[in-house]
Design an enzyme around this catalytic site. Structure first.
Site, PDB file in Angstrom:
ATOM      1  N   TYR A  85      68.404  60.507  72.226  1.00 19.82           N
ATOM      2  CA  TYR A  85      69.440  60.118  71.031  1.00 19.82           C
ATOM      3  C   TYR A  85      70.334  58.972  71.531  1.00 19.82           C
ATOM      4  O   TYR A  85      70.186  57.755  71.060  1.00 19.82           O
ATOM      5  CB  TYR A  85      70.332  61.278  70.451  1.00 19.82           C
ATOM      6  N   SER A 139      76.252  54.685  67.964  1.00 20.96           N
ATOM      7  CA  SER A 139      76.932  55.743  68.191  1.00 20.96           C
ATOM      8  C   SER A 139      78.212  55.716  69.411  1.00 20.96           C
ATOM      9  O   SER A 139      77.707  54.554  70.191  1.00 20.96           O
ATOM     10  CB  SER A 139      76.319  56.775  68.664  1.00 20.96           C
TER      11      SER A 139
HETATM   12  N1  LIG Z   1      77.757  62.080  62.064  1.00 24.25           N
HETATM   13  C1  LIG Z   1      78.038  61.641  63.304  1.00 24.25           C
HETATM   14  O1  LIG Z   1      79.030  62.061  63.781  1.00 24.25           O
HETATM   15  C2  LIG Z   1      77.327  60.233  63.672  1.00 24.25           C
HETATM   16  C3  LIG Z   1      77.891  59.923  64.820  1.00 24.25           C
HETATM   17  C4  LIG Z   1      77.129  58.629  65.383  1.00 24.25           C
HETATM   18  C5  LIG Z   1      76.329  58.248  64.634  1.00 24.25           C
HETATM   19  N2  LIG Z   1      75.698  58.581  63.550  1.00 24.25           N
HETATM   20  C6  LIG Z   1      74.543  58.254  62.885  1.00 24.25           C
HETATM   21  O2  LIG Z   1      74.667  58.070  61.519  1.00 24.25           O
HETATM   22  C7  LIG Z   1      73.521  58.034  60.793  1.00 24.25           C
HETATM   23  C8  LIG Z   1      73.578  59.027  59.764  1.00 24.25           C
HETATM   24  O3  LIG Z   1      73.573  60.409  60.427  1.00 24.25           O
HETATM   25  P1  LIG Z   1      74.725  61.479  59.805  1.00 24.25           P
HETATM   26  O4  LIG Z   1      75.440  62.128  60.723  1.00 24.25           O
HETATM   27  O5  LIG Z   1      74.926  61.246  58.308  1.00 24.25           O
HETATM   28  O6  LIG Z   1      73.260  62.640  59.586  1.00 24.25           O
HETATM   29  P2  LIG Z   1      72.626  63.170  58.437  1.00 24.25           P
HETATM   30  O7  LIG Z   1      73.747  63.890  57.449  1.00 24.25           O
HETATM   31  O8  LIG Z   1      71.534  64.136  58.830  1.00 24.25           O
HETATM   32  O9  LIG Z   1      71.880  62.258  57.552  1.00 24.25           O
HETATM   33  C9  LIG Z   1      70.701  61.567  57.910  1.00 24.25           C
HETATM   34  C10 LIG Z   1      70.061  60.467  57.102  1.00 24.25           C
HETATM   35  O10 LIG Z   1      69.039  60.138  57.428  1.00 24.25           O
HETATM   36  C11 LIG Z   1      67.973  60.398  56.468  1.00 24.25           C
HETATM   37  N3  LIG Z   1      66.687  60.181  57.240  1.00 24.25           N
HETATM   38  C12 LIG Z   1      66.193  61.145  58.491  1.00 24.25           C
HETATM   39  N4  LIG Z   1      64.896  60.648  58.664  1.00 24.25           N
HETATM   40  C13 LIG Z   1      64.470  59.778  57.904  1.00 24.25           C
HETATM   41  C14 LIG Z   1      63.323  59.028  57.746  1.00 24.25           C
HETATM   42  N5  LIG Z   1      62.289  59.476  58.484  1.00 24.25           N
HETATM   43  N6  LIG Z   1      63.231  58.177  56.806  1.00 24.25           N
HETATM   44  C15 LIG Z   1      64.160  57.981  55.867  1.00 24.25           C
HETATM   45  N7  LIG Z   1      65.402  58.603  56.007  1.00 24.25           N
HETATM   46  C16 LIG Z   1      65.590  59.317  56.882  1.00 24.25           C
HETATM   47  C17 LIG Z   1      68.138  61.758  55.977  1.00 24.25           C
HETATM   48  O11 LIG Z   1      67.449  61.706  54.683  1.00 24.25           O
HETATM   49  P3  LIG Z   1      66.157  62.441  54.242  1.00 24.25           P
HETATM   50  O12 LIG Z   1      66.110  63.642  55.077  1.00 24.25           O
HETATM   51  O13 LIG Z   1      66.414  62.674  52.663  1.00 24.25           O
HETATM   52  O14 LIG Z   1      65.078  61.526  54.304  1.00 24.25           O
HETATM   53  C18 LIG Z   1      69.541  61.568  55.783  1.00 24.25           C
HETATM   54  O15 LIG Z   1      69.862  61.011  54.308  1.00 24.25           O
HETATM   55  C19 LIG Z   1      72.282  58.420  61.864  1.00 24.25           C
HETATM   56  O16 LIG Z   1      71.895  57.261  62.349  1.00 24.25           O
HETATM   57  C20 LIG Z   1      73.088  59.029  62.990  1.00 24.25           C
HETATM   58  O17 LIG Z   1      72.563  58.800  64.272  1.00 24.25           O
HETATM   59  C21 LIG Z   1      76.327  59.780  63.073  1.00 24.25           C
END
Ligand SMILES: NC(=O)c1ccc[n+]([C@@H]2O[C@H](COP(=O)([O-])OP(=O)(O)OC[C@H]3O[C@@H](n4cnc5c(N)ncnc54)[C@H](OP(=O)(O)O)[C@@H]3O)[C@@H](O)[C@H]2O)c1
Length: 253
Positions: A156, A142
């Protein structure tokens, strides 16, 4: 760097960045194994992407806090799909709380998923990559990973810092061994997703989901050691977060 031979695993592919990257990777022709806990959404996505793109996209249940299951699923995917081209360690949660606010469980769960869950995925992927003598490990860090941050972002951001450092160390291992394994740490800025929705606010620089997914997969294909995604404005933003005085920091987060 494009993945050659074998399947690309994306964890956390049921929503947000994972689902977006899955779509973009499928359109670019990479056979996929998608994992998450919400199998209804994951199953629907794999059927839709296979029909739309003609790429072989399969889905299965995986909770990344179930470490034995990670090793089993990754091994099965490699064995059944002609090897493991790439693993995108993406599954993550963002439900931290200010340390000392009585919500230890929120921070514990964030680190259990984002660090220990990610470590287990790195271990499982690297074991297979070393056996194959090739592979591409992609870690979702991130733009917030470069500095200690206050309040609900503390655990986080610290977790993402750990992921970045683990990737750096693996890259040194690989270089010492002279094995052609690529290790890429991506530092996304704020990109539309369920995690972003749950924050209840819209960052003024928020990137839409499609633009974010395309930029993430472009960065994956470039295969550099580390990149902010999209590069503009987040490369500059990361520097700002890393060096801003405390008073400014809370205003730009
Ligand atoms: N969006 C942003 O701005 C942003 C910025 C920097 C980094 N990130 C990183 O990008 C990644 C994806 O985040 P996102 O923003 O797309 O969030 P999101 O829409 O909430 O997606 C998170 C994903 O992780 C899965 N997940 C959560 N806990 C899990 C577990 N215990 N086992 C397996 N799967 C799990 C969820 O699926 P289920 O609930 O179906 O298991 C979901 O598919 C994360 O690592 C986040 O830290 C996001």
């Amino acid at each position: 760097m494009t993945a050659t031979g074998g399947v690309t695993i994306v964890t956390g592919a049921s929503s947000g960045l994972g689902a977006g990257m899955a779509g973009e990777l499928a359109r670019r022709g990479y056979p996929l194994a998608l994992f998450a806990r919400r199998t209804d959404r994951l199953g629907a996505l794999s059927v839709e992407l296979t029909a739309q793109t003609g790429t072989d996209v399969r889905a299965d249940a995986l909770d990344v806090t179930d470490h034995d299951a990670i090793f089993a699923r990754f091994r099965d995917a490699a064995e059944q799909r002609g090897g493991l081209a790439r693993v995108v360690v993406n599954a993550g949660i963002g439900k931290g709380a200010r340390i000392g606010s009585g919500r230890f469980a929120a921070n514990r769960d964030t680190l259990a998923t984002n660090v220990i869950g990610a470590l287990a995925q790195m271990e499982a992927a690297m074991e297979i990559f070393y056996q194959q003598g090739a592979g591409h490990l992609v870690l979702m860090s991130s733009v917030t990973s470069g500095r200690g941050l206050p309040g609900p972002m503390n655990a986080y951001a610290a977790g993402k810092a750990a992921v970045t450092r683990l990737a750096d160390g693996i890259r040194l291992d690989v270089a010492q061994k002279g094995v052609p394994i690529t290790v890429t740490s991506l530092h996304p800025g704020y990109i539309e997703s369920e995690m972003q929705d749950r924050t209840g606010r819209r960052h003024r620089l928020l990137v839409d989901a499609d633009t974010g997914a395309r930029a993430l997969v472009d960065a994956i294909e470039r295969g550099r050691n580390t990149e902010c995604v999209p590069r503009w404005p987040w490369t500059g933003y990361r520097q700002l977060v890393n060096h801003a005085p405390r008073q400014l920091l809370t205003r730009i987060l």
